[in-house]
Design a protein around this motif. Structure first.
Motif, PDB file in Angstrom:
ATOM      1  N   GLU A  28      56.564  43.479  42.217  1.00  0.00           N
ATOM      2  CA  GLU A  28      55.594  44.379  42.844  1.00  0.00           C
ATOM      3  C   GLU A  28      54.440  44.717  41.904  1.00  0.00           C
ATOM      4  O   GLU A  28      53.283  44.739  42.308  1.00  0.00           O
ATOM      5  CB  GLU A  28      56.272  45.666  43.328  1.00  0.00           C
ATOM      6  N   SER A  29      54.746  44.950  40.638  1.00  0.00           N
ATOM      7  CA  SER A  29      53.675  45.283  39.687  1.00  0.00           C
ATOM      8  C   SER A  29      52.696  44.118  39.531  1.00  0.00           C
ATOM      9  O   SER A  29      51.484  44.319  39.437  1.00  0.00           O
ATOM     10  CB  SER A  29      54.256  45.674  38.332  1.00  0.00           C
ATOM     11  N   SER A  30      53.211  42.890  39.535  1.00  0.00           N
ATOM     12  CA  SER A  30      52.340  41.708  39.455  1.00  0.00           C
ATOM     13  C   SER A  30      51.486  41.587  40.708  1.00  0.00           C
ATOM     14  O   SER A  30      50.295  41.265  40.623  1.00  0.00           O
ATOM     15  CB  SER A  30      53.158  40.435  39.268  1.00  0.00           C
ATOM     16  N   ARG A  31      52.086  41.845  41.868  1.00  0.00           N
ATOM     17  CA  ARG A  31      51.319  41.773  43.120  1.00  0.00           C
ATOM     18  C   ARG A  31      50.167  42.760  43.093  1.00  0.00           C
ATOM     19  O   ARG A  31      49.044  42.446  43.486  1.00  0.00           O
ATOM     20  CB  ARG A  31      52.222  42.041  44.329  1.00  0.00           C
ATOM     21  N   LYS A  32      50.423  43.967  42.604  1.00  0.00           N
ATOM     22  CA  LYS A  32      49.366  44.983  42.544  1.00  0.00           C
ATOM     23  C   LYS A  32      48.283  44.588  41.551  1.00  0.00           C
ATOM     24  O   LYS A  32      47.095  44.700  41.837  1.00  0.00           O
ATOM     25  CB  LYS A  32      49.961  46.343  42.171  1.00  0.00           C
ATOM     26  N   THR A  33      48.695  44.127  40.382  1.00  0.00           N
ATOM     27  CA  THR A  33      47.732  43.717  39.362  1.00  0.00           C
ATOM     28  C   THR A  33      46.917  42.529  39.840  1.00  0.00           C
ATOM     29  O   THR A  33      45.683  42.503  39.695  1.00  0.00           O
ATOM     30  CB  THR A  33      48.463  43.361  38.050  1.00  0.00           C
ATOM     31  N   TYR A  34      47.577  41.546  40.404  1.00  0.00           N
ATOM     32  CA  TYR A  34      46.880  40.361  40.911  1.00  0.00           C
ATOM     33  C   TYR A  34      45.936  40.748  42.047  1.00  0.00           C
ATOM     34  O   TYR A  34      44.838  40.216  42.155  1.00  0.00           O
ATOM     35  CB  TYR A  34      47.879  39.312  41.385  1.00  0.00           C
ATOM     36  N   GLY A  35      46.378  41.680  42.886  1.00  0.00           N
ATOM     37  CA  GLY A  35      45.517  42.143  43.977  1.00  0.00           C
ATOM     38  C   GLY A  35      44.259  42.809  43.442  1.00  0.00           C
ATOM     39  O   GLY A  35      43.156  42.586  43.955  1.00  0.00           O
ATOM     40  N   SER A  36      44.406  43.600  42.404  1.00  0.00           N
ATOM     41  CA  SER A  36      43.240  44.245  41.785  1.00  0.00           C
ATOM     42  C   SER A  36      42.308  43.212  41.178  1.00  0.00           C
ATOM     43  O   SER A  36      41.088  43.321  41.284  1.00  0.00           O
ATOM     44  CB  SER A  36      43.688  45.225  40.700  1.00  0.00           C
ATOM     45  N   ALA A  37      42.881  42.218  40.519  1.00  0.00           N
ATOM     46  CA  ALA A  37      42.068  41.156  39.914  1.00  0.00           C
ATOM     47  C   ALA A  37      41.267  40.417  40.992  1.00  0.00           C
ATOM     48  O   ALA A  37      40.067  40.160  40.834  1.00  0.00           O
ATOM     49  CB  ALA A  37      42.952  40.180  39.147  1.00  0.00           C
ATOM     50  N   TRP A  38      41.935  40.090  42.098  1.00  0.00           N
ATOM     51  CA  TRP A  38      41.272  39.370  43.182  1.00  0.00           C
ATOM     52  C   TRP A  38      40.145  40.215  43.789  1.00  0.00           C
ATOM     53  O   TRP A  38      39.045  39.729  44.007  1.00  0.00           O
ATOM     54  CB  TRP A  38      42.271  38.951  44.246  1.00  0.00           C
ATOM     55  N   LYS A  39      40.433  41.479  44.044  1.00  0.00           N
ATOM     56  CA  LYS A  39      39.410  42.358  44.627  1.00  0.00           C
ATOM     57  C   LYS A  39      38.203  42.472  43.707  1.00  0.00           C
ATOM     58  O   LYS A  39      37.051  42.444  44.165  1.00  0.00           O
ATOM     59  CB  LYS A  39      39.986  43.742  44.916  1.00  0.00           C
ATOM     60  N   GLY A  40      38.437  42.590  42.405  1.00  0.00           N
ATOM     61  CA  GLY A  40      37.337  42.665  41.455  1.00  0.00           C
ATOM     62  C   GLY A  40      36.522  41.386  41.422  1.00  0.00           C
ATOM     63  O   GLY A  40      35.290  41.415  41.362  1.00  0.00           O
ATOM     64  N   TYR A  41      37.208  40.265  41.486  1.00  0.00           N
ATOM     65  CA  TYR A  41      36.528  38.967  41.494  1.00  0.00           C
ATOM     66  C   TYR A  41      35.697  38.802  42.771  1.00  0.00           C
ATOM     67  O   TYR A  41      34.541  38.372  42.715  1.00  0.00           O
ATOM     68  CB  TYR A  41      37.565  37.847  41.363  1.00  0.00           C
ATOM     69  N   VAL A  42      36.254  39.165  43.905  1.00  0.00           N
ATOM     70  CA  VAL A  42      35.531  39.079  45.177  1.00  0.00           C
ATOM     71  C   VAL A  42      34.309  39.993  45.151  1.00  0.00           C
ATOM     72  O   VAL A  42      33.222  39.613  45.587  1.00  0.00           O
ATOM     73  CB  VAL A  42      36.465  39.404  46.370  1.00  0.00           C
ATOM     74  N   ARG A  43      34.473  41.189  44.609  1.00  0.00           N
ATOM     75  CA  ARG A  43      33.351  42.124  44.493  1.00  0.00           C
ATOM     76  C   ARG A  43      32.258  41.532  43.593  1.00  0.00           C
ATOM     77  O   ARG A  43      31.079  41.577  43.919  1.00  0.00           O
ATOM     78  CB  ARG A  43      33.834  43.474  43.945  1.00  0.00           C
ATOM     79  N   PHE A  44      32.661  40.961  42.454  1.00  0.00           N
ATOM     80  CA  PHE A  44      31.696  40.311  41.568  1.00  0.00           C
ATOM     81  C   PHE A  44      30.950  39.204  42.308  1.00  0.00           C
ATOM     82  O   PHE A  44      29.723  39.111  42.220  1.00  0.00           O
ATOM     83  CB  PHE A  44      32.398  39.725  40.329  1.00  0.00           C
ATOM     84  N   CYS A  45      31.674  38.369  43.029  1.00  0.00           N
ATOM     85  CA  CYS A  45      31.045  37.267  43.771  1.00  0.00           C
ATOM     86  C   CYS A  45      30.038  37.806  44.781  1.00  0.00           C
ATOM     87  O   CYS A  45      28.917  37.295  44.881  1.00  0.00           O
ATOM     88  CB  CYS A  45      32.097  36.415  44.474  1.00  0.00           C
ATOM     89  N   SER A  46      30.426  38.831  45.495  1.00  0.00           N
ATOM     90  CA  SER A  46      29.542  39.417  46.502  1.00  0.00           C
ATOM     91  C   SER A  46      28.275  39.984  45.866  1.00  0.00           C
ATOM     92  O   SER A  46      27.163  39.725  46.334  1.00  0.00           O
ATOM     93  CB  SER A  46      30.294  40.508  47.262  1.00  0.00           C
ATOM     94  N   LEU A  47      28.435  40.748  44.794  1.00  0.00           N
ATOM     95  CA  LEU A  47      27.279  41.344  44.124  1.00  0.00           C
ATOM     96  C   LEU A  47      26.391  40.296  43.461  1.00  0.00           C
ATOM     97  O   LEU A  47      25.200  40.521  43.262  1.00  0.00           O
ATOM     98  CB  LEU A  47      27.746  42.360  43.079  1.00  0.00           C
ATOM     99  N   SER A  48      26.980  39.148  43.140  1.00  0.00           N
ATOM    100  CA  SER A  48      26.225  38.073  42.488  1.00  0.00           C
ATOM    101  C   SER A  48      25.616  37.091  43.475  1.00  0.00           C
ATOM    102  O   SER A  48      24.996  36.115  43.068  1.00  0.00           O
ATOM    103  CB  SER A  48      27.138  37.317  41.521  1.00  0.00           C
ATOM    104  N   GLY A  49      25.831  37.322  44.759  1.00  0.00           N
ATOM    105  CA  GLY A  49      25.238  36.462  45.769  1.00  0.00           C
ATOM    106  C   GLY A  49      26.070  35.255  46.159  1.00  0.00           C
ATOM    107  O   GLY A  49      25.586  34.354  46.832  1.00  0.00           O
ATOM    108  N   TYR A  50      27.332  35.232  45.756  1.00  0.00           N
ATOM    109  CA  TYR A  50      28.226  34.139  46.153  1.00  0.00           C
ATOM    110  C   TYR A  50      29.003  34.592  47.379  1.00  0.00           C
ATOM    111  O   TYR A  50      29.831  35.495  47.299  1.00  0.00           O
ATOM    112  CB  TYR A  50      29.202  33.792  45.031  1.00  0.00           C
ATOM    113  N   SER A  51      28.743  33.963  48.505  1.00  0.00           N
ATOM    114  CA  SER A  51      29.385  34.397  49.748  1.00  0.00           C
ATOM    115  C   SER A  51      30.823  33.902  49.877  1.00  0.00           C
ATOM    116  O   SER A  51      31.613  34.473  50.614  1.00  0.00           O
ATOM    117  CB  SER A  51      28.569  33.935  50.957  1.00  0.00           C
TER     118      SER A  51
END
Length: 125
Positions: A28-51
């Motif tokens: 469960e702790s890995s799922r939460k950490t990985y989920g946070s990593a993915w959300k941060g990466y998706v947010r970075f992509c969005s803010l950087s113009g990568y759809s």
């Protein structure tokens, strides 16, 4: 099994079961950490113009550039530890990309010498 097949539910049931098994493969702790990593990466992509954070239609060169920019953002701008990004965030992002069936091209980009050198260099700063 015949009853599920007769009702047209065999594939749907099998899909739900194998998805549940994949989710439970991680603690469960890995799922939460990985989920946070993915959300941060998706947010970075969005803010950087990568759809498309999976970069399905991108060239290897574009994927590598995205990853080097992502590393610079997380490490130099957000001040995350290079070790944390390399040991936790990248595996979390790769796990999510696997779920999206987009991990093979991105694994090649993560393995690129320039991406490895970027991480290595940030560890020395």
């Amino acid at each position: 099994m015949r009853q599920l097949a007769a009702r047209g539910l065999l594939q749907r049931t099998a899909d739900a079961l194998h998805i549940d098994a994949r989710v439970r493969a991680l603690e469960e702790s890995s799922r939460k950490t990985y989920g946070s990593a993915w959300k941060g990466y998706v947010r970075f992509c969005s803010l950087s113009g990568y759809s498309d954070p999976c970069m399905r239609n991108a060239t290897h060169k574009d994927r590598v550039l995205l990853l080097r920019r992502y590393l610079a953002t997380e490490i130099a701008i957000r001040k995350l530890s290079p070790k944390t990004v390399a040991d936790v965030y990248i595996p979390g992002i790769m796990s999510a990309l696997t779920w999206h069936d987009s991990d093979v091209p991105m694994r090649a980009a993560w393995a690129d010498r320039s991406v490895k050198d970027t991480i290595k260099g940030f560890k020395k700063i």
